[in-house]
Design an enzyme around this catalytic site. Structure first.
Site, PDB file in Angstrom:
ATOM      1  N   CYS A 113       0.802  -1.221   0.000  1.00  0.00           N
ATOM      2  CA  CYS A 113       0.000   0.000   0.000  1.00  0.00           C
ATOM      3  C   CYS A 113       0.840   1.279   0.000  1.00  0.00           C
ATOM      4  O   CYS A 113       0.330   2.357  -0.292  1.00  0.00           O
ATOM      5  CB  CYS A 113      -0.939   0.006   1.200  1.00  0.00           C
ATOM      6  SG  CYS A 113      -2.080  -1.396   1.221  1.00  0.00           S
ATOM      7  N   HIS A 250      -3.631   7.267   2.527  1.00  0.00           N
ATOM      8  CA  HIS A 250      -3.969   5.941   2.006  1.00  0.00           C
ATOM      9  C   HIS A 250      -5.356   5.582   2.509  1.00  0.00           C
ATOM     10  O   HIS A 250      -5.673   5.769   3.690  1.00  0.00           O
ATOM     11  CB  HIS A 250      -2.939   4.924   2.491  1.00  0.00           C
ATOM     12  CG  HIS A 250      -3.327   3.507   2.226  1.00  0.00           C
ATOM     13  ND1 HIS A 250      -3.794   3.076   1.006  1.00  0.00           N
ATOM     14  CD2 HIS A 250      -3.335   2.409   3.032  1.00  0.00           C
ATOM     15  CE1 HIS A 250      -4.075   1.788   1.068  1.00  0.00           C
ATOM     16  NE2 HIS A 250      -3.794   1.361   2.289  1.00  0.00           N
ATOM     17  N   ASN A 280     -10.166  -0.213  -0.134  1.00  0.00           N
ATOM     18  CA  ASN A 280      -8.700  -0.120  -0.093  1.00  0.00           C
ATOM     19  C   ASN A 280      -8.152  -0.609  -1.434  1.00  0.00           C
ATOM     20  O   ASN A 280      -8.208  -1.798  -1.740  1.00  0.00           O
ATOM     21  CB  ASN A 280      -8.169  -0.973   1.056  1.00  0.00           C
ATOM     22  CG  ASN A 280      -6.656  -0.902   1.206  1.00  0.00           C
ATOM     23  OD1 ASN A 280      -5.953  -0.419   0.329  1.00  0.00           O
ATOM     24  ND2 ASN A 280      -6.145  -1.396   2.329  1.00  0.00           N
TER      25      ASN A 280
END
Length: 323
Positions: A113, A250, A280
């Protein structure tokens, strides 16, 4: 004056298919209320067979170039963050290069990520050194292909998509007054790798190839490590949280995003949130959120942005950017 990487344009791509929480609840033991309460996610985009990391990354990159008023010939390097490449090799970045018709060179970054922030840092260093003058930094992910769709603790959390920015080398005033990437700050701690990983490897068909995560521990580390990375970025530039106009985090979990916004003292409308609609999307989440906020007209030239992410590795990092 100093040579700096300036954000010239941003673009995004989301798969055509949208899967709501209610649709997931028809397949697994979960509910819309349960998912929203714990994550803030209401829906996610899921890639079709043709929507690979290269396919989506190419379209996000083309949109970023168009936004920047740039051409393929302006691109010297393509850096693509992904945990879900189209194949073991060659890099997905060179597949994007082939479709866009750029010169220069390209490579992938594997930092889960945090991949976009890592890629941004590398591109910034290349521009500052004079090695390149135009850089595409892309995050493109197809997490739907590495999820265990029977594991309600993980499959509800992720979605697919791609985002990209085009960075252009420009002479800017010394210090924090000028536009561009002011600094980036990267970290990793390999001893925490077992908290979030995919149990697959090339030539290991006996492994499932599915994502595994200790959500409780990831949440605990995320809040403290991201806060530290943001403090580090501000301190490196002699700034304070009051100087920040936008937090572009994020998009993993709304509770983590809210905690970071409160830490910076930002009003909720100054924190970019897309997790409710995108879920996500790993390395794609920051450029997707940045592109959406910029194209909406909410962000203006001269605004100060903080970007931050944490992912498997564990990896984490931050970037301070003057738009």
């Amino acid at each position: 004056m100093t040579l700096r990487a300036v954000l010239a344009g941003a673009g995004s791509y989301l798969p055509e298919r949208i899967v709501t929480n209610a649709e997931l609840a028809d397949r697994i033991d979960t509910s819309d209320e349960w998912i929203i309460e714990r994550t803030g996610i209401r829906q996610r985009h899921i890639a079709g067979p043709h929507e690979t990391a290269a396919y989506m990354g190419t379209r996000a990159a083309a949109a970023a170039l168009a936004h920047a008023g740039a051409k393929a010939s302006d691109v010297d390097v393509i850096i693509l963050g992904t945990s879900t490449p189209d194949q073991a090799f060659p890099a997905t970045a060179v597949a994007v290069q082939a479709e866009l018709g750029t010169g220069g060179f390209g490579f992938d970054v594997s930092a889960a990520c945090s991949g976009f922030v890592y890629g941004l840092s590398i591109a910034d260093a290349m521009i500052r050194s004079g090695q390149v003058r135009g850089a595409l930094v892309i995050g493109s992910e197809v997490y739907s292909r590495i999820l265990d769709w029977n594991d309600r603790g993980t499959c509800v959390l992720f979605g697919d998509g791609a985002g990209a920015v085009f960075l252009r080398a420009e002479e800017q005033p010394e210090g924090s007054a000028g536009r561009g990437i002011l600094s980036t700050h990267l970290h990793s701690q390999g001893s925490l790798g077992p908290l979030l990983y995919v149990d697959g490897a090339v030539g290991r068909p006996e492994l499932s190839g599915h994502l595994k995560m200790n959500g409780r521990e990831i949440f605990r580390h995320a809040v403290s490590k991201l806060a530290s990375a943001v403090d580090e970025a501000l301190a490196a530039n002699g700034m304070h949280s009051a100087d920040v106009n936008w937090l572009v985090p994020h998009q993993a979990n709304l509770r983590i995003i809210d905690a970071m916004g409160r830490k910076l003292g930002l009003a909720p409308d100054r924190v970019v949130v897309t997790v409710d609609r995108h879920a996500n999307t790993s390395a794609a989440s920051i450029p997707l959120a940045l592109s959406e906020a910029w194209h909406s007209g909410r962000m203006q030239r001269g605004d100060l942005l903080v970007l931050e992410a944490l992912g498997g590795g564990l990896t984490w990092g931050s970037a301070l950017v003057r738009l």
